[in-house]
Design a protein around this motif. Sequence first.
Motif, PDB file in Angstrom:
ATOM      1  N   PRO A  22      -8.949   7.775   7.255  1.00 12.73           N
ATOM      2  CA  PRO A  22      -7.847   7.993   8.200  1.00 12.73           C
ATOM      3  C   PRO A  22      -8.029   7.431   9.605  1.00 12.73           C
ATOM      4  O   PRO A  22      -7.263   7.804  10.497  1.00 12.73           O
ATOM      5  CB  PRO A  22      -7.789   9.524   8.250  1.00 12.73           C
ATOM      6  N   GLU A  23      -8.986   6.532   9.828  1.00  9.98           N
ATOM      7  CA  GLU A  23      -9.167   6.014  11.196  1.00  9.98           C
ATOM      8  C   GLU A  23      -7.953   5.247  11.704  1.00  9.98           C
ATOM      9  O   GLU A  23      -7.634   5.281  12.901  1.00  9.98           O
ATOM     10  CB  GLU A  23     -10.404   5.103  11.254  1.00  9.98           C
TER      11      GLU A  23
ATOM     12  N   GLY B  79       0.816  -1.203   0.000  1.00  9.30           N
ATOM     13  CA  GLY B  79       0.000   0.000   0.000  1.00  9.30           C
ATOM     14  C   GLY B  79       0.846   1.247   0.000  1.00  9.30           C
ATOM     15  O   GLY B  79       2.067   1.193   0.154  1.00  9.30           O
ATOM     16  N   SER B  80       0.195   2.401  -0.161  1.00 14.83           N
ATOM     17  CA  SER B  80       0.959   3.636  -0.332  1.00 14.83           C
ATOM     18  C   SER B  80       0.349   4.854   0.343  1.00 14.83           C
ATOM     19  O   SER B  80       0.830   5.959   0.152  1.00 14.83           O
ATOM     20  CB  SER B  80       1.100   3.941  -1.831  1.00 14.83           C
ATOM     21  N   GLY B  81      -0.695   4.673   1.125  1.00 18.63           N
ATOM     22  CA  GLY B  81      -1.397   5.824   1.675  1.00 18.63           C
ATOM     23  C   GLY B  81      -1.064   6.142   3.117  1.00 18.63           C
ATOM     24  O   GLY B  81      -0.138   5.587   3.715  1.00 18.63           O
ATOM     25  N   GLY B  82      -1.866   7.044   3.690  1.00 16.18           N
ATOM     26  CA  GLY B  82      -1.684   7.413   5.078  1.00 16.18           C
ATOM     27  C   GLY B  82      -1.917   6.258   6.022  1.00 16.18           C
ATOM     28  O   GLY B  82      -1.243   6.140   7.054  1.00 16.18           O
ATOM     29  N   ARG B  83      -2.868   5.412   5.695  1.00 15.01           N
ATOM     30  CA  ARG B  83      -3.112   4.209   6.502  1.00 15.01           C
ATOM     31  C   ARG B  83      -1.855   3.356   6.551  1.00 15.01           C
ATOM     32  O   ARG B  83      -1.433   2.904   7.635  1.00 15.01           O
ATOM     33  CB  ARG B  83      -4.267   3.414   5.874  1.00 15.01           C
ATOM     34  N   GLU B  84      -1.231   3.151   5.409  1.00 14.46           N
ATOM     35  CA  GLU B  84      -0.035   2.307   5.367  1.00 14.46           C
ATOM     36  C   GLU B  84       1.154   2.966   6.074  1.00 14.46           C
ATOM     37  O   GLU B  84       1.959   2.279   6.703  1.00 14.46           O
ATOM     38  CB  GLU B  84       0.319   1.974   3.920  1.00 14.46           C
TER      39      GLU B  84
ATOM     40  N   MET C 158      -3.561   3.826  15.576  1.00 12.12           N
ATOM     41  CA  MET C 158      -2.150   3.499  15.800  1.00 12.12           C
ATOM     42  C   MET C 158      -1.514   4.436  16.826  1.00 12.12           C
ATOM     43  O   MET C 158      -0.636   4.028  17.590  1.00 12.12           O
ATOM     44  CB  MET C 158      -1.373   3.560  14.487  1.00 12.12           C
ATOM     45  N   MET C 159      -1.964   5.676  16.872  1.00 12.61           N
ATOM     46  CA  MET C 159      -1.434   6.624  17.854  1.00 12.61           C
ATOM     47  C   MET C 159      -1.811   6.227  19.277  1.00 12.61           C
ATOM     48  O   MET C 159      -1.070   6.508  20.230  1.00 12.61           O
ATOM     49  CB  MET C 159      -1.960   8.033  17.557  1.00 12.61           C
TER      50      MET C 159
ATOM     51  N   ASN D 165      -1.636  13.545   6.597  1.00 12.20           N
ATOM     52  CA  ASN D 165      -2.501  13.353   7.762  1.00 12.20           C
ATOM     53  C   ASN D 165      -1.752  13.889   8.973  1.00 12.20           C
ATOM     54  O   ASN D 165      -0.808  13.266   9.461  1.00 12.20           O
ATOM     55  CB  ASN D 165      -2.828  11.881   7.995  1.00 12.20           C
ATOM     56  N   VAL D 166      -2.171  15.040   9.452  1.00 14.29           N
ATOM     57  CA  VAL D 166      -1.516  15.673  10.594  1.00 14.29           C
ATOM     58  C   VAL D 166      -2.213  15.179  11.858  1.00 14.29           C
ATOM     59  O   VAL D 166      -3.395  15.461  12.075  1.00 14.29           O
ATOM     60  CB  VAL D 166      -1.569  17.204  10.477  1.00 14.29           C
TER      61      VAL D 166
END
Length: 426
Positions: free
Chosen positions: A290-291, A7-12, A296-297, A381-382
């Motif tokens: 973006p969940e 994958g390549s997105g903010g989730r990844e 993960m945080m 994604n900040v």
Amino acid sequence: MNVLLLGSGGREHALAWKIAASPLLTKLYASPGNPGIGGVAELVKLDMSDHSTVAAFCQEKNIDLVVVGPEGPLVAGIADDLRPWGIRVFGPSKAAARLEGSKGFTKDLCAKFNIPTAAYGRFGDLASAKAYVEKTGAPIVIKADGLAAGKGVTIAMTLEEALAALEACFEGAFGAAGAEVVVEEYLTGEEASFFCLCDGATALPFGTAQDHKRVGDGDTGPNTGGMGAYSPAPVMTAEMTERTMREIIEPTMRGMANLGAPFAGILFAGLMITDQGPKLIEYNTRFGDPECQVLMMRLKDDLLVLLNAAVDGQLAHMSVRWSDEAALTVVMAARGYPGTPEKGSVIRGLDEAASEGAEIFHAGTAINGGALVANGGRVLNVTATGATVGEAQKKAYAAIDHIDWPQGFFRHDIGWRAVERERIGA
């Protein structure tokens, strides 16, 4: 362990960031990845649609676990094609991924196993769909049956809007995904995202979140893949979580096993919390975006340990620990999104933004001539944490103030519902 993340997105990027923190990790590869992921993983170029090439790479690099980020490869059966090579995969089989790949399949599953959801109809032609909508009236929800990158849903407040959405589907606006449509009753309530790690037999609750689908402040404008999210979701009380498990998740797990497609991976239930209780809007068979970033945080445990337990059928022996802090992420998108985004604009100031205590997850970035540039619709994604959602919100927006990207935009009200709850003490 050697791990390959697809994958390549903010989730990844969020998954890579968390996996990289595991003491179990020897080497993390990512394909295709992005510049942010490249900070914690070795980027490789693999054609995700060519499963035999992925399998050969896994054998060459002695990959112990493949983590599949996006839904497309799962619906295409990548897990089924890698497992005969002896490759362990976190993600559902093609048959189980139908929960996301076909909204009609999921609605029929709900009907068969008495899972609460909106009333619906399934249609393969425009005339019968129009007749159903005209009989039912608005507001009503029109959904392309297949994968449409989060954009195949129209919440039609008027009959004209509903009919236009049907015509768009059947005229090819979403390609093959719109060859069949699901028309649903309009539900009222509060939306929430509920996640479970699953191993085919056990579903382990894995956090809650709320996202913001509309592109504009005040929940206005067209739907997007998500403009921001926060966790936990205040509406998902202990009682509501227990009801969701009992009334929705557990019947789904039993139903999928009954159909010969036991579900293993991450089960993401999009819920509407109504006056009658939780109702299923839709299932996704991967982490939300973006969940995932806010989950993960907040996750205190080793993600790699949990993913291994899911793959090995050991979730019955596991528990999950979460930070008491809230997390919030704001999506910065390229001008033009959710239509055709403008690519190539230079982004500066990320180091200064991170100095505010935020994590900047890359979603659609590239390096061009040594500069970081926008390369997609949702670009950054900040993400920040705080004792309250309000505190996390302030930190995230303080970080955004440092980002120099005139061609980008973002919503200014992410987390507004939870912040309002905190303000009035609800």
